[in-house]
Design a protein around this motif. Sequence first.
Motif, PDB file in Angstrom:
ATOM      1  N   LEU A 278       0.868  -1.179   0.000  1.00  0.00           N
ATOM      2  CA  LEU A 278       0.000   0.000   0.000  1.00  0.00           C
ATOM      3  C   LEU A 278       0.905   1.229   0.000  1.00  0.00           C
ATOM      4  N   ALA A 279       1.125   1.797  -1.183  1.00  0.00           N
ATOM      5  CA  ALA A 279       2.025   2.939  -1.328  1.00  0.00           C
ATOM      6  C   ALA A 279       1.198   4.200  -1.518  1.00  0.00           C
ATOM      7  N   PRO A 280       1.302   5.158  -0.613  1.00  0.00           N
ATOM      8  CA  PRO A 280       0.472   6.367  -0.713  1.00  0.00           C
ATOM      9  C   PRO A 280       1.006   7.341  -1.749  1.00  0.00           C
ATOM     10  N   VAL A 288      -1.980   6.050   3.670  1.00  0.00           N
ATOM     11  CA  VAL A 288      -1.951   4.962   4.657  1.00  0.00           C
ATOM     12  C   VAL A 288      -2.336   5.500   6.035  1.00  0.00           C
ATOM     13  N   ALA A 289      -1.885   6.714   6.347  1.00  0.00           N
ATOM     14  CA  ALA A 289      -2.285   7.331   7.619  1.00  0.00           C
ATOM     15  C   ALA A 289      -3.805   7.463   7.699  1.00  0.00           C
ATOM     16  N   GLU A 339       5.223  11.637   1.137  1.00  0.00           N
ATOM     17  CA  GLU A 339       4.322  11.178   0.086  1.00  0.00           C
ATOM     18  C   GLU A 339       2.914  10.866   0.609  1.00  0.00           C
ATOM     19  N   ASP A 340       2.660  11.138   1.876  1.00  0.00           N
ATOM     20  CA  ASP A 340       1.390  10.764   2.497  1.00  0.00           C
ATOM     21  C   ASP A 340       0.852  11.965   3.267  1.00  0.00           C
TER      22      ASP A 340
END
Length: 454
Positions: A278-280, A288-289, A339-340
């Motif tokens: 799961l790459a945000p 993901v957060a 990135e998130d």
Amino acid sequence: MVNLYEVTETNEMIEQENLDVRTITLGISLLDCIDSDLEKVKENVYNKITTVAKDLVKVGKEIEGKYQIPIVNKRISLTPIALIGGAACKTSDDFVEIAKSIDAAAKKVGVNFIGGYSALVSKGMTKADELLIRSIPKAMKETDLICSSINLGSTRTGINMDAVRLMGEIIHETAEYTKENDSLGCAKLVVFCNAPDDNPFMAGAFHGVTEADAIINVGVSGPGVVKRALEKVRGESFEVLCETIKKTAFKITRVGQLVAKEASQKLGVPFGIIDLSLAPTPAIGDSVAGILEEIGLEYAGAPGTTAALAMLNDQVKKGGIMASSYVGGLSGAFIPVSEDQGMIDAVQANALTIEKLEAMTCVCSVGLDMIAIPGDTKPTTISGIIADEMAIGMINQKTTAVRLIPVIGKGVGEIVEFGGLLGYAPIMPVNQYSCDAFVNRQGRIPAPVHSFKN
């Protein structure tokens, strides 16, 4: 066989929930490019890449059009260049020359990134390994698409602390070399413990020596899909929560399997693995957060975060391995700060620290990823942070990694913009107490007792 209902459901996930195939990565062996003449190595490498990968981008676009599935990146991974240049390279500048040829080949075939500017030094360094490592700052400054990774430890061999100390210096030097772009070179440089041979994700991708001459690996991603699914079971039991994550991971992985098989057939290259991480992305709703918050946390970093992340990772893997016979790479959840958007918000709310991210590493895919730190952080402090992450990987028999960005000229609380998928990040504070005497010891930390499995 994919039925009509699954097609409709997949289209909804793509249009409304940010589902994408994050990358098709073509792994290419360069072992047949080795030569004692540097110019010949450069020529061989350029020709091999531009021949084997000539249709990669075109095929990726064809698959996107056929299935209406976004394929965000088309990438290449190479045999670790320390091995390829060892016979020809007498100085670190010689390795930089190979890097330029690789960069030119990547631009020729039109890929987003090319990985494999790498060395595997978990037990010791050859002269070629050391020369490549020392060439990294200049290579990152003088190329655009190259990504570099160094494996510093493993469960079977322990941690090469000489290399850990050196990489603290190299990361800081890379930051200096690329300070005009907010030390962006460090965003393309990652260090590992237990690096897998088949990882399609950058900056850590390289083509392992156990792999075939060429291979197709696919990375899928869908944190937005998982979050939307969990919204529908808000307040339900852990059993319902876990079942929902598993079923969703299965659907996401099936999309990747479809793309991988199609790419393999069109390119005439064997299918390797699906990496179901799961790459945000910085996009709103692709976090993901955000999943952790939907599970029940006010912010990522709140008490319970490590437990929630452990559960998420485990259920993603359980669902994914039912959807493909060949799941590999990292496969879990990435927690890169820049990135998130949810991770960025958590840092700015003082809910998330480097120490908490380190704890989360024990149960997630990678580790301290895309974290901006003050530019005046000492190289030995960077090495100490790396050593902590390598130890987590070594003891827990898992992959861990560090991608720190000491942003020259900036301090805690300032914002640094990286752009594109790399996003932006607030600069996080680092523990200021010294670890110099520890880092400056020579040698390696031995492998743990449970590594002896023969």
